[in-house]
Motif scaffolding. Structure first.
Motif, PDB file in Angstrom:
ATOM      1  N   VAL A  40     -44.146   2.104 -14.216  1.00  0.00           N
ATOM      2  CA  VAL A  40     -44.114   1.501 -12.888  1.00  0.00           C
ATOM      3  C   VAL A  40     -44.927   0.206 -12.881  1.00  0.00           C
ATOM      4  O   VAL A  40     -44.518  -0.780 -12.250  1.00  0.00           O
ATOM      5  CB  VAL A  40     -44.603   2.498 -11.809  1.00  0.00           C
ATOM      6  CG1 VAL A  40     -44.780   1.808 -10.462  1.00  0.00           C
ATOM      7  CG2 VAL A  40     -43.617   3.658 -11.686  1.00  0.00           C
ATOM      8  N   LEU A  41     -46.049   0.178 -13.579  1.00  0.00           N
ATOM      9  CA  LEU A  41     -46.848  -1.055 -13.675  1.00  0.00           C
ATOM     10  C   LEU A  41     -45.993  -2.192 -14.229  1.00  0.00           C
ATOM     11  O   LEU A  41     -45.977  -3.299 -13.694  1.00  0.00           O
ATOM     12  CB  LEU A  41     -48.081  -0.837 -14.559  1.00  0.00           C
ATOM     13  CG  LEU A  41     -48.953  -2.071 -14.789  1.00  0.00           C
ATOM     14  CD1 LEU A  41     -49.668  -2.459 -13.500  1.00  0.00           C
ATOM     15  CD2 LEU A  41     -49.958  -1.813 -15.906  1.00  0.00           C
ATOM     16  N   GLN A  42     -45.272  -1.900 -15.277  1.00  0.00           N
ATOM     17  CA  GLN A  42     -44.398  -2.910 -15.878  1.00  0.00           C
ATOM     18  C   GLN A  42     -43.328  -3.354 -14.870  1.00  0.00           C
ATOM     19  O   GLN A  42     -43.064  -4.548 -14.720  1.00  0.00           O
ATOM     20  CB  GLN A  42     -43.740  -2.361 -17.134  1.00  0.00           C
ATOM     21  CG  GLN A  42     -42.852  -3.357 -17.836  1.00  0.00           C
ATOM     22  CD  GLN A  42     -42.255  -2.794 -19.122  1.00  0.00           C
ATOM     23  OE1 GLN A  42     -42.563  -1.687 -19.527  1.00  0.00           O
ATOM     24  NE2 GLN A  42     -41.403  -3.557 -19.741  1.00  0.00           N
ATOM     25  N   GLU A  43     -42.726  -2.394 -14.180  1.00  0.00           N
ATOM     26  CA  GLU A  43     -41.699  -2.728 -13.187  1.00  0.00           C
ATOM     27  C   GLU A  43     -42.270  -3.614 -12.075  1.00  0.00           C
ATOM     28  O   GLU A  43     -41.601  -4.547 -11.611  1.00  0.00           O
ATOM     29  CB  GLU A  43     -41.126  -1.445 -12.577  1.00  0.00           C
ATOM     30  CG  GLU A  43     -40.310  -0.609 -13.528  1.00  0.00           C
ATOM     31  CD  GLU A  43     -39.949   0.761 -12.965  1.00  0.00           C
ATOM     32  OE1 GLU A  43     -40.231   1.031 -11.766  1.00  0.00           O
ATOM     33  OE2 GLU A  43     -39.382   1.573 -13.721  1.00  0.00           O
ATOM     34  N   VAL A  44     -43.501  -3.317 -11.660  1.00  0.00           N
ATOM     35  CA  VAL A  44     -44.132  -4.082 -10.581  1.00  0.00           C
ATOM     36  C   VAL A  44     -44.320  -5.533 -11.008  1.00  0.00           C
ATOM     37  O   VAL A  44     -43.996  -6.465 -10.262  1.00  0.00           O
ATOM     38  CB  VAL A  44     -45.486  -3.445 -10.169  1.00  0.00           C
ATOM     39  CG1 VAL A  44     -46.293  -4.393  -9.291  1.00  0.00           C
ATOM     40  CG2 VAL A  44     -45.244  -2.128  -9.459  1.00  0.00           C
ATOM     41  N   PHE A  45     -44.822  -5.740 -12.208  1.00  0.00           N
ATOM     42  CA  PHE A  45     -45.060  -7.120 -12.637  1.00  0.00           C
ATOM     43  C   PHE A  45     -43.756  -7.856 -12.954  1.00  0.00           C
ATOM     44  O   PHE A  45     -43.670  -9.067 -12.744  1.00  0.00           O
ATOM     45  CB  PHE A  45     -46.062  -7.166 -13.791  1.00  0.00           C
ATOM     46  CG  PHE A  45     -47.483  -7.123 -13.292  1.00  0.00           C
ATOM     47  CD1 PHE A  45     -48.101  -8.276 -12.813  1.00  0.00           C
ATOM     48  CD2 PHE A  45     -48.185  -5.940 -13.253  1.00  0.00           C
ATOM     49  CE1 PHE A  45     -49.399  -8.241 -12.318  1.00  0.00           C
ATOM     50  CE2 PHE A  45     -49.480  -5.893 -12.766  1.00  0.00           C
ATOM     51  CZ  PHE A  45     -50.090  -7.053 -12.297  1.00  0.00           C
ATOM     52  N   VAL A  46     -42.749  -7.139 -13.406  1.00  0.00           N
ATOM     53  CA  VAL A  46     -41.435  -7.777 -13.591  1.00  0.00           C
ATOM     54  C   VAL A  46     -40.905  -8.212 -12.228  1.00  0.00           C
ATOM     55  O   VAL A  46     -40.406  -9.340 -12.065  1.00  0.00           O
ATOM     56  CB  VAL A  46     -40.440  -6.830 -14.304  1.00  0.00           C
ATOM     57  CG1 VAL A  46     -39.014  -7.353 -14.208  1.00  0.00           C
ATOM     58  CG2 VAL A  46     -40.845  -6.639 -15.758  1.00  0.00           C
ATOM     59  N   GLU A  47     -41.041  -7.337 -11.234  1.00  0.00           N
ATOM     60  CA  GLU A  47     -40.594  -7.692  -9.893  1.00  0.00           C
ATOM     61  C   GLU A  47     -41.408  -8.853  -9.335  1.00  0.00           C
ATOM     62  O   GLU A  47     -40.861  -9.754  -8.685  1.00  0.00           O
ATOM     63  CB  GLU A  47     -40.693  -6.480  -8.957  1.00  0.00           C
ATOM     64  CG  GLU A  47     -40.132  -6.748  -7.582  1.00  0.00           C
ATOM     65  CD  GLU A  47     -40.116  -5.526  -6.676  1.00  0.00           C
ATOM     66  OE1 GLU A  47     -39.672  -5.680  -5.521  1.00  0.00           O
ATOM     67  OE2 GLU A  47     -40.529  -4.432  -7.105  1.00  0.00           O
ATOM     68  N   ALA A  48     -42.717  -8.859  -9.591  1.00  0.00           N
ATOM     69  CA  ALA A  48     -43.561  -9.964  -9.120  1.00  0.00           C
ATOM     70  C   ALA A  48     -43.092 -11.284  -9.730  1.00  0.00           C
ATOM     71  O   ALA A  48     -43.027 -12.311  -9.047  1.00  0.00           O
ATOM     72  CB  ALA A  48     -45.020  -9.697  -9.459  1.00  0.00           C
ATOM     73  N   TRP A  49     -42.765 -11.278 -11.006  1.00  0.00           N
ATOM     74  CA  TRP A  49     -42.265 -12.488 -11.673  1.00  0.00           C
ATOM     75  C   TRP A  49     -40.936 -12.929 -11.063  1.00  0.00           C
ATOM     76  O   TRP A  49     -40.737 -14.090 -10.744  1.00  0.00           O
ATOM     77  CB  TRP A  49     -42.106 -12.232 -13.174  1.00  0.00           C
ATOM     78  CG  TRP A  49     -41.427 -13.342 -13.908  1.00  0.00           C
ATOM     79  CD1 TRP A  49     -40.117 -13.395 -14.280  1.00  0.00           C
ATOM     80  CD2 TRP A  49     -42.010 -14.581 -14.336  1.00  0.00           C
ATOM     81  NE1 TRP A  49     -39.849 -14.577 -14.917  1.00  0.00           N
ATOM     82  CE2 TRP A  49     -40.995 -15.324 -14.964  1.00  0.00           C
ATOM     83  CE3 TRP A  49     -43.290 -15.130 -14.247  1.00  0.00           C
ATOM     84  CZ2 TRP A  49     -41.219 -16.584 -15.508  1.00  0.00           C
ATOM     85  CZ3 TRP A  49     -43.512 -16.385 -14.791  1.00  0.00           C
ATOM     86  CH2 TRP A  49     -42.488 -17.094 -15.410  1.00  0.00           C
ATOM     87  N   GLN A  50     -40.033 -11.950 -10.875  1.00  0.00           N
ATOM     88  CA  GLN A  50     -38.696 -12.274 -10.375  1.00  0.00           C
ATOM     89  C   GLN A  50     -38.699 -12.665  -8.900  1.00  0.00           C
ATOM     90  O   GLN A  50     -37.870 -13.465  -8.464  1.00  0.00           O
ATOM     91  CB  GLN A  50     -37.763 -11.079 -10.580  1.00  0.00           C
ATOM     92  CG  GLN A  50     -37.473 -10.783 -12.034  1.00  0.00           C
ATOM     93  CD  GLN A  50     -36.713  -9.475 -12.231  1.00  0.00           C
ATOM     94  OE1 GLN A  50     -36.712  -8.599 -11.366  1.00  0.00           O
ATOM     95  NE2 GLN A  50     -36.057  -9.353 -13.381  1.00  0.00           N
TER      96      GLN A  50
END
Length: 193
Positions: free
Chosen positions: A60-70
């Motif tokens: 989920v941490l990875q998903e959150v930062f991917v979403e933050a980037w996108q």
């Protein structure tokens, strides 16, 4: 050695998170690295408290930062801080993961219960049918030969009254009487009201 300071120099002033978000929105990977380093531990702590599973928390941490980037272009500093925006993303992702896990467990439980129920019901049903068949066979032996033959042809052979009469070479009325009288006696023997 150059007198210029690099981004890795400790005494360099770090930009505010909102400035980092502005740079991330324009595609600045270095700003994203700084943003990640600034918030990853705290975001992971929030996610970990909600999910209580380290492996899922890391995902989920990875998903959150991917979403933050996108989604960096959607960040609006007028509506709140970058930290609050990021923690909101983390909270939403965590809740989505919890709901997904719960739905998956409930689905598996329903399927499992159906499977268990089917197996159990099949076993129970087979046992009941076996017992009923045995009782019917015993009760049929208590009938007269004429009644038993008529009932077997009608109920187990699937023949009509006319066909039973033809096969037994008796009048149709006699076939009906034997079947009716035999069924009454079977009902009494089986204890059916």
């Amino acid at each position: 050695m150059s007198s210029e300071t690099t981004d890795d120099t400790p005494d360099r002033v770090q930009p505010e998170p909102e400035e980092l978000m502005r740079r991330i929105a324009s595609g600045d990977e270095r700003a994203f690295e700084v943003f990640y380093d600034l918030f990853a531990a705290r975001v992971f702590g929030l996610i970990r408290r909600l999910l209580r599973d380290e492996a899922q928390s890391e995902e989920v941490l990875q998903e959150v930062f991917v979403e933050a980037w996108q989604q960096a272009t959607r960040f609006d500093a007028g509506r709140g801080s970058a930290a609050n925006w990021l923690f909101t993303l983390a909270h939403r992702r965590s809740v989505d993961r919890i709901r997904s896990s719960q739905a998956s467990r409930q689905r598996e439980l329903r399927i499992g219960v159906q499977d268990i129920g089917t197996d159990y019901n099949d076993v129970e049903e087979n046992a009941v049918l076996h017992d009923e068949n045995r009782r019917i066979i015993v009760a049929l032996k208590s009938l007269s030969q004429a009644q038993r033959a008529a009932i077997e042809l009608a109920y187990f052979g699937g023949h009509t009254h006319q066909e039973v009469a033809h096969l037994l070479e008796i009048p149709v009325g006699t076939a009906k009487t034997r079947i009716r009288d035999g069924m009454i006696k079977l009902r009494d023997l089986m204890g059916v009201a």
